[in-house]
Write a protein that holds these residues in place. Structure first.
Motif, PDB file in Angstrom:
ATOM      1  N   UNK A 198      38.504  56.784  43.704  1.00 40.80           N
ATOM      2  CA  UNK A 198      39.215  56.010  44.715  1.00 40.80           C
ATOM      3  C   UNK A 198      38.323  55.718  45.922  1.00 40.80           C
ATOM      4  N   UNK A 199      37.565  56.703  46.355  1.00 44.08           N
ATOM      5  CA  UNK A 199      36.680  56.491  47.503  1.00 44.08           C
ATOM      6  C   UNK A 199      35.686  55.371  47.215  1.00 44.08           C
ATOM      7  N   UNK A 200      35.126  55.370  46.006  1.00 48.26           N
ATOM      8  CA  UNK A 200      34.137  54.346  45.640  1.00 48.26           C
ATOM      9  C   UNK A 200      34.776  52.960  45.571  1.00 48.26           C
ATOM     10  N   UNK A 201      35.944  52.863  44.941  1.00 45.65           N
ATOM     11  CA  UNK A 201      36.552  51.543  44.762  1.00 45.65           C
ATOM     12  C   UNK A 201      37.180  51.026  46.056  1.00 45.65           C
ATOM     13  N   UNK A 202      37.807  51.903  46.845  1.00 47.07           N
ATOM     14  CA  UNK A 202      38.395  51.463  48.112  1.00 47.07           C
ATOM     15  C   UNK A 202      37.301  51.019  49.080  1.00 47.07           C
ATOM     16  N   UNK A 203      36.208  51.786  49.150  1.00 48.53           N
ATOM     17  CA  UNK A 203      35.086  51.387  49.996  1.00 48.53           C
ATOM     18  C   UNK A 203      34.477  50.082  49.495  1.00 48.53           C
ATOM     19  N   UNK A 204      34.338  49.975  48.189  1.00 54.28           N
ATOM     20  CA  UNK A 204      33.815  48.746  47.606  1.00 54.28           C
ATOM     21  C   UNK A 204      34.689  47.547  47.919  1.00 54.28           C
ATOM     22  N   UNK A 205      36.012  47.750  47.882  1.00 57.09           N
ATOM     23  CA  UNK A 205      36.934  46.648  48.186  1.00 57.09           C
ATOM     24  C   UNK A 205      36.780  46.194  49.634  1.00 57.09           C
ATOM     25  N   UNK A 206      36.656  47.148  50.558  1.00 59.35           N
ATOM     26  CA  UNK A 206      36.496  46.803  51.966  1.00 59.35           C
ATOM     27  C   UNK A 206      35.166  46.074  52.199  1.00 59.35           C
ATOM     28  N   UNK A 207      34.116  46.528  51.539  1.00 57.21           N
ATOM     29  CA  UNK A 207      32.815  45.858  51.668  1.00 57.21           C
ATOM     30  C   UNK A 207      32.891  44.448  51.096  1.00 57.21           C
ATOM     31  N   UNK A 221      30.312  33.180  48.692  1.00 62.47           N
ATOM     32  CA  UNK A 221      31.738  33.474  48.890  1.00 62.47           C
ATOM     33  C   UNK A 221      32.504  33.347  47.577  1.00 62.47           C
ATOM     34  N   UNK A 222      32.216  32.293  46.831  1.00 57.02           N
ATOM     35  CA  UNK A 222      32.917  32.083  45.564  1.00 57.02           C
ATOM     36  C   UNK A 222      32.492  33.112  44.514  1.00 57.02           C
ATOM     37  N   UNK A 223      31.213  33.460  44.513  1.00 53.90           N
ATOM     38  CA  UNK A 223      30.728  34.477  43.563  1.00 53.90           C
ATOM     39  C   UNK A 223      31.435  35.812  43.825  1.00 53.90           C
ATOM     40  N   UNK A 224      31.538  36.187  45.100  1.00 55.19           N
ATOM     41  CA  UNK A 224      32.223  37.439  45.450  1.00 55.19           C
ATOM     42  C   UNK A 224      33.698  37.363  45.080  1.00 55.19           C
ATOM     43  N   UNK A 225      34.283  36.190  45.264  1.00 57.18           N
ATOM     44  CA  UNK A 225      35.684  36.020  44.881  1.00 57.18           C
ATOM     45  C   UNK A 225      35.896  36.232  43.398  1.00 57.18           C
ATOM     46  N   UNK A 226      35.000  35.688  42.604  1.00 58.87           N
ATOM     47  CA  UNK A 226      35.113  35.875  41.156  1.00 58.87           C
ATOM     48  C   UNK A 226      34.816  37.325  40.768  1.00 58.87           C
ATOM     49  N   UNK A 227      33.929  37.961  41.513  1.00 61.97           N
ATOM     50  CA  UNK A 227      33.663  39.381  41.252  1.00 61.97           C
ATOM     51  C   UNK A 227      34.903  40.216  41.498  1.00 61.97           C
ATOM     52  N   UNK A 282      44.646  21.132  34.838  1.00 60.53           N
ATOM     53  CA  UNK A 282      43.220  21.461  34.959  1.00 60.53           C
ATOM     54  C   UNK A 282      42.888  22.642  34.073  1.00 60.53           C
ATOM     55  N   UNK A 283      41.798  22.523  33.318  1.00 63.73           N
ATOM     56  CA  UNK A 283      41.392  23.626  32.440  1.00 63.73           C
ATOM     57  C   UNK A 283      40.574  24.666  33.198  1.00 63.73           C
ATOM     58  N   UNK A 284      39.743  24.190  34.089  1.00 65.36           N
ATOM     59  CA  UNK A 284      38.872  25.117  34.812  1.00 65.36           C
ATOM     60  C   UNK A 284      39.437  25.530  36.149  1.00 65.36           C
ATOM     61  N   UNK A 285      40.208  24.624  36.781  1.00 68.65           N
ATOM     62  CA  UNK A 285      40.818  24.885  38.082  1.00 68.65           C
ATOM     63  C   UNK A 285      39.791  25.405  39.073  1.00 68.65           C
ATOM     64  N   UNK A 286      38.693  24.648  39.205  1.00 68.30           N
ATOM     65  CA  UNK A 286      37.654  25.077  40.150  1.00 68.30           C
ATOM     66  C   UNK A 286      38.205  25.102  41.561  1.00 68.30           C
ATOM     67  N   UNK A 287      37.867  26.113  42.344  1.00 68.50           N
ATOM     68  CA  UNK A 287      38.402  26.228  43.687  1.00 68.50           C
ATOM     69  C   UNK A 287      37.941  25.095  44.583  1.00 68.50           C
ATOM     70  N   UNK A 288      38.773  24.751  45.537  1.00 70.64           N
ATOM     71  CA  UNK A 288      38.391  23.751  46.535  1.00 70.64           C
ATOM     72  C   UNK A 288      37.339  24.334  47.453  1.00 70.64           C
ATOM     73  N   UNK A 289      36.646  23.486  48.172  1.00 66.50           N
ATOM     74  CA  UNK A 289      35.617  23.944  49.099  1.00 66.50           C
ATOM     75  C   UNK A 289      36.202  24.918  50.105  1.00 66.50           C
ATOM     76  N   UNK A 290      35.574  26.064  50.238  1.00 66.75           N
ATOM     77  CA  UNK A 290      36.046  27.067  51.190  1.00 66.75           C
ATOM     78  C   UNK A 290      37.017  28.042  50.581  1.00 66.75           C
ATOM     79  N   UNK A 291      37.536  27.746  49.378  1.00 69.74           N
ATOM     80  CA  UNK A 291      38.445  28.697  48.738  1.00 69.74           C
ATOM     81  C   UNK A 291      37.665  29.937  48.335  1.00 69.74           C
ATOM     82  N   UNK A 292      38.404  31.032  48.182  1.00 69.69           N
ATOM     83  CA  UNK A 292      37.714  32.307  47.988  1.00 69.69           C
ATOM     84  C   UNK A 292      37.253  32.526  46.577  1.00 69.69           C
ATOM     85  N   UNK A 293      38.014  32.112  45.628  1.00 72.46           N
ATOM     86  CA  UNK A 293      37.645  32.402  44.245  1.00 72.46           C
ATOM     87  C   UNK A 293      37.812  31.151  43.403  1.00 72.46           C
TER      88      UNK A 293
END
Length: 279
Positions: A39-48, A66-72, A268-279
């Motif tokens: 939990x410590x690892x994943x909660x800290x990872x989520x905050x980072x 930003x989008x790469x992190x969103x997909x991660x 939409x098959x891919x539903x690519x995010x709009x500019x500025x969207x997180x994921x």
């Protein structure tokens, strides 16, 4: 994109977890179970991850990051969610078998509190994915996942000065209760402040974040008075933690998939995010 300096506040909150959880985790890491390390690892990872996304979102040359992190986050969230389930189990186990006076007095209340927190994490992330094309709404749902972590962190920080000032005259269990109430008053004030400053489109997420903070404090106060719930909660602590790990992974993955699907543009098959969207 809202909250230009949000990443600084998330970094601060991440750093504050060290003194907040020093007594319960960081200061005794060799002694605690694997579920708390997870939990410590994943909660800290989520905050980072949230801090890094917030930082990248306000820099035009970092929107790809930003989008790469969103997909991660799609892959990381099930781990984070499963770790939250394991924390509930660890509390149940400590209530059933531990020798902590805090869990003896408040274990069932803390368990109900954390179960509501788990629901909040799942709901907020699902809605963040669903609303990923609406920047003001999406960003605030993501911030809502942080509030689930802020309450426990602030409660432990508030307990430090309260123990120094009142430790000689008040029972530790009463001081802990007071710290929890004070922490949620602060968290509620922050949530309401963010709600007041949000545009119309962004008010709904912060309203529900505010209600979650109130709900956490309320369910803690009520659940700790129920002997029946205490028995159910302790029974959970007698089960194999692997059950809750696998259940958390399954629910976290299902919420992620459902949120992603719900946010797709029809047709939409891919539903690519709009500019500025997180994921």
């Amino acid at each position: 994109m809202p909250y230009k300096k949000a990443y600084l506040w998330v970094v601060l909150a991440t750093l504050l977890t060290i003194p907040a959880f020093w007594r319960g985790y960081f200061g005794r890491m060799p002694e605690v179970g694997w579920e708390l390390h997870f939990h410590a690892a994943t909660a800290t990872g989520w905050m980072i991850l949230l801090a890094a996304q917030a930082w990248a979102a306000h820099r035009r040359d970092k929107l790809a990051l930003h989008r790469i992190l969103g997909r991660a986050s799609l892959f990381f969230f099930p781990l984070f969610f499963a770790s939250a389930m394991l924390v509930v189990w660890s509390m149940a186990n400590a209530t059933a078998f531990g020798d902590s006076i805090i869990y003896e007095a408040h274990g069932e209340g803390l368990g109900a509190y954390d179960l509501l927190s788990v629901v909040g994490i799942g709901a907020f992330y699902y809605l963040a994915l669903k609303e990923r094309r609406s920047v003001h709404v999406h960003a605030r749902w993501m911030i809502g996942t942080l509030f689930v972590l802020i309450g426990p962190m602030l409660a432990r920080l508030m307990a430090i000065p309260l123990f120094i000032a009142l430790g000689a005259s008040q029972a530790p269990t009463d001081i802990f209760y007071g710290a929890l109430v004070l922490a949620h008053a602060i968290a509620f004030a922050i949530a309401v402040w963010l709600w007041r400053g949000a545009p119309i489109a962004g008010k709904q997420p912060m309203k529900w974040v505010s209600l979650l903070v109130v709900g956490q404090a309320s369910i803690f106060a009520v659940a700790r008075l129920s002997d029946g719930w205490r028995e159910v909660f302790m029974a959970m602590g007698r089960t194999d933690p692997t059950i809750w790990l696998l259940l958390g992974l399954a629910i976290g993955a299902a919420l992620t998939w459902a949120g992603w699907q719900a946010g797709k543009v029809p047709g939409s098959k891919t539903a690519a995010p709009a500019a500025g969207a997180a994921v």
